[in-house]
Design an enzyme around this catalytic site. Sequence first.
Site, PDB file in Angstrom:
ATOM      1  N   LYS A 161       0.878  -1.177   0.000  1.00 34.18           N
ATOM      2  CA  LYS A 161       0.000   0.000   0.000  1.00 34.18           C
ATOM      3  C   LYS A 161       0.906   1.215   0.000  1.00 34.18           C
ATOM      4  O   LYS A 161       1.952   1.168   0.616  1.00 34.18           O
ATOM      5  CB  LYS A 161      -0.919  -0.001   1.229  1.00 34.18           C
ATOM      6  CG  LYS A 161      -1.837  -1.220   1.338  1.00 34.18           C
ATOM      7  CD  LYS A 161      -2.999  -1.187   0.391  1.00 34.18           C
ATOM      8  CE  LYS A 161      -3.779  -2.490   0.405  1.00 34.18           C
ATOM      9  NZ  LYS A 161      -4.957  -2.532  -0.424  1.00 34.18           N
ATOM     10  N   LYS A 187       1.892  -9.953  -2.758  1.00 28.28           N
ATOM     11  CA  LYS A 187       0.751  -9.993  -3.681  1.00 28.28           C
ATOM     12  C   LYS A 187       0.539  -8.610  -4.275  1.00 28.28           C
ATOM     13  O   LYS A 187       0.535  -7.614  -3.555  1.00 28.28           O
ATOM     14  CB  LYS A 187      -0.496 -10.436  -2.915  1.00 28.28           C
ATOM     15  CG  LYS A 187      -1.755 -10.439  -3.722  1.00 28.28           C
ATOM     16  CD  LYS A 187      -2.966 -10.669  -2.809  1.00 28.28           C
ATOM     17  CE  LYS A 187      -4.236 -10.203  -3.474  1.00 28.28           C
ATOM     18  NZ  LYS A 187      -4.243  -8.802  -3.887  1.00 28.28           N
ATOM     19  N   ASP A 189      -1.654  -5.576  -5.716  1.00 26.01           N
ATOM     20  CA  ASP A 189      -3.031  -5.147  -5.549  1.00 26.01           C
ATOM     21  C   ASP A 189      -3.769  -5.328  -6.876  1.00 26.01           C
ATOM     22  O   ASP A 189      -3.155  -5.365  -7.943  1.00 26.01           O
ATOM     23  CB  ASP A 189      -3.117  -3.689  -5.077  1.00 26.01           C
ATOM     24  CG  ASP A 189      -4.430  -3.459  -4.340  1.00 26.01           C
ATOM     25  OD1 ASP A 189      -4.422  -3.584  -3.111  1.00 26.01           O
ATOM     26  OD2 ASP A 189      -5.452  -3.215  -5.004  1.00 26.01           O
ATOM     27  N   HIS A 279      -8.259 -13.233  -6.965  1.00 26.21           N
ATOM     28  CA  HIS A 279      -8.863 -12.063  -6.323  1.00 26.21           C
ATOM     29  C   HIS A 279     -10.272 -11.940  -6.900  1.00 26.21           C
ATOM     30  O   HIS A 279     -10.540 -12.443  -7.981  1.00 26.21           O
ATOM     31  CB  HIS A 279      -7.998 -10.830  -6.616  1.00 26.21           C
ATOM     32  CG  HIS A 279      -8.322  -9.653  -5.765  1.00 26.21           C
ATOM     33  ND1 HIS A 279      -9.261  -8.721  -6.120  1.00 26.21           N
ATOM     34  CD2 HIS A 279      -7.820  -9.253  -4.569  1.00 26.21           C
ATOM     35  CE1 HIS A 279      -9.330  -7.794  -5.175  1.00 26.21           C
ATOM     36  NE2 HIS A 279      -8.477  -8.086  -4.219  1.00 26.21           N
ATOM     37  N   GLY A 349      -8.765  -8.066   3.979  1.00 24.11           N
ATOM     38  CA  GLY A 349      -9.608  -6.876   4.056  1.00 24.11           C
ATOM     39  C   GLY A 349      -9.653  -6.310   5.464  1.00 24.11           C
ATOM     40  O   GLY A 349     -10.441  -6.758   6.290  1.00 24.11           O
ATOM     41  N   GLY A 350      -8.752  -5.380   5.746  1.00 24.85           N
ATOM     42  CA  GLY A 350      -8.770  -4.718   7.049  1.00 24.85           C
ATOM     43  C   GLY A 350      -8.203  -5.565   8.175  1.00 24.85           C
ATOM     44  O   GLY A 350      -8.476  -5.303   9.344  1.00 24.85           O
ATOM     45  N   GLN A 370      -4.143 -12.475   4.225  1.00 21.99           N
ATOM     46  CA  GLN A 370      -3.551 -11.368   3.500  1.00 21.99           C
ATOM     47  C   GLN A 370      -3.803 -10.082   4.271  1.00 21.99           C
ATOM     48  O   GLN A 370      -4.937  -9.805   4.659  1.00 21.99           O
ATOM     49  CB  GLN A 370      -4.210 -11.327   2.112  1.00 21.99           C
ATOM     50  CG  GLN A 370      -3.443 -10.577   1.058  1.00 21.99           C
ATOM     51  CD  GLN A 370      -3.572  -9.091   1.203  1.00 21.99           C
ATOM     52  OE1 GLN A 370      -2.558  -8.394   1.164  1.00 21.99           O
ATOM     53  NE2 GLN A 370      -4.765  -8.587   1.411  1.00 21.99           N
ATOM     54  N   GLY A 373      -2.744  -2.892   4.757  1.00 22.66           N
ATOM     55  CA  GLY A 373      -2.607  -1.821   5.749  1.00 22.66           C
ATOM     56  C   GLY A 373      -2.112  -2.336   7.086  1.00 22.66           C
ATOM     57  O   GLY A 373      -1.353  -1.648   7.781  1.00 22.66           O
TER      58      GLY A 373
HETATM   59  C1  CAP Z   1      -6.943  -5.572   1.212  1.00 29.13           C
HETATM   60  C2  CAP Z   1      -7.135  -5.471  -0.268  1.00 29.13           C
HETATM   61  C3  CAP Z   1      -7.928  -6.625  -0.897  1.00 29.13           C
HETATM   62  C4  CAP Z   1      -9.314  -6.856  -0.317  1.00 29.13           C
HETATM   63  C5  CAP Z   1     -10.160  -7.773  -1.178  1.00 29.13           C
HETATM   64  C6  CAP Z   1      -7.795  -4.166  -0.654  1.00 29.13           C
HETATM   65  O1  CAP Z   1      -6.170  -4.514   1.727  1.00 29.13           O
HETATM   66  O2  CAP Z   1      -5.884  -5.454  -0.910  1.00 29.13           O
HETATM   67  O3  CAP Z   1      -8.067  -6.304  -2.249  1.00 29.13           O
HETATM   68  O4  CAP Z   1      -9.198  -7.425   0.940  1.00 29.13           O
HETATM   69  O5  CAP Z   1     -11.365  -8.063  -0.602  1.00 29.13           O
HETATM   70  O6  CAP Z   1      -7.440  -3.636  -1.729  1.00 29.13           O
HETATM   71  O7  CAP Z   1      -8.724  -3.737   0.029  1.00 29.13           O
HETATM   72  P1  CAP Z   1      -6.012  -4.306   3.321  1.00 29.13           P
HETATM   73  P2  CAP Z   1     -11.891  -9.543  -0.390  1.00 29.13           P
HETATM   74  O8  CAP Z   1      -5.333  -5.527   3.872  1.00 29.13           O
HETATM   75  O9  CAP Z   1      -5.172  -3.066   3.468  1.00 29.13           O
HETATM   76  O10 CAP Z   1      -7.392  -4.122   3.876  1.00 29.13           O
HETATM   77  O11 CAP Z   1     -10.813 -10.346   0.230  1.00 29.13           O
HETATM   78  O12 CAP Z   1     -13.091  -9.407   0.482  1.00 29.13           O
HETATM   79  O13 CAP Z   1     -12.234 -10.026  -1.758  1.00 29.13           O
HETATM   80 MG    MG Z   2      -6.591  -5.033  -2.907  1.00 25.73          MG
END
Ligand code: CAP
Ligand code: MG
Length: 422
Positions: A161, A187, A189, A279, A349-350, A370, A373
Amino acid sequence: MVGIKYEDFLDTSYEPVDDELVCRFRIQPASDMTVEDAASRVASESSNGTWAELQVDGEVRDLSATAFDIDVEETDAAGGDPAEIAVAYPDALFEPGNMAQVLSCIAGNIMGMKAVDRIRLVDCTWPEPLATSFAGPLFGSSVREEFFDAGDRPILATVPKPKVGLTTDQHVQVGYDAWTGGLDLLKDDENLTDQSFNPFQERLTESFAARDRAQEETGEPKSYLINVTADANTMLDRVDDVAAAGGEYVMVDVITTGWAAVQSVRERCERHGMAIHAHRAMHAAFDRLPEHGVSMRVLAQIARLCGVDQIHTGTADLGKLENEDTYGINEWLAGDLHGLNDVLPTASGGLHPGLMPELLDRLGTNLCIQAGGGVHGHPDGTHAGAKAFRAAVEAAAEGVPLEERARDHPDLETAIEMWGTE
Ligand code: CAP
Ligand code: MG
């Protein structure tokens, strides 16, 4: 000659035969429709009927779907009462191994037909002939041992990030810091593919050079989920490039690129013995409204058939994103599907280190976790964040309280001070 009418697609006492695909839908009939009328129209439009009565030879009827098992939910909502219905589809309706064709039937025109105000494809039972016409995952959850020797702990990934904007050098440095801090996977984004500030080829070459250094320094296997998402031809070239660079995986954003393209990538990955990390950006356009669309459960089933090895399935309500039924989906991904390999769920996710005991408690250890942040937002940077994340997951997998592990892991202590444990 015989007329085919909408009513011919309903048989409430029907018993499906073994090789039929059975789909469960939740429908809200239009205000002028009974549930039975709407259900037979759904079966008709998704197999071989249409609005007009057709005069055809009798054999065509063998391809008709049948609506059955109608369970009306009493409600005082406007329009007809919503209902859960099942529809059985004859095997011969489908082209083996063609997911686009299957979805054009079972999740096609019916999603917009006026006979239903809302319709959701909730679940499917995949029969053996259709299921085994798809490749399924090449590895599935065996990646944990085959690639990482991770023992009893989940494998750990991080996404740099900010999502986009880091130069190639910055991105590679983040990866190196994360790998050497104890994470298994870097990974990309989903928003990063081949942009001018961080071109694909340069990132590929430099990241694998850094990966090799990190492996040597740590003595642990490391890998990279590089995002190859693009049109199918470009993706296949990128898969070949990743193989030539020594990669074990590619990452594909499966919904935005489309299932047909995922199937092509799966075929190409088999040549190289490579796995697919899926993803799922845009899934919420299909699954977020509970009364309409296609459930995440069905999307995950499709992903397994098309052959992804890992897929995001949510965090069981921890973290920043809405999730639908993470437990049920993960359980389905681990269960038997006519001998096809399982799929390793990815929680993302968070997430941050303080959430790890609760996450493992909810989802177990056969998992990829994963955190973006929750690693790079550590006050002392990515390397410290990675160490805290690894220490938290190991403690959780061993059943050691985080506060106890934090006593001799100052990076974990800082992470807990920063984000807490909820
Ligand atoms: C998480 C993430 C992932 C999401 C995908 C983001 O970042 O890289 O793409 O988690 O959602 O871009 O938000 P953080 P899901 O770790 O910083 O939150 O797994 O629900 O498909
Ligand atoms: Mg992402």
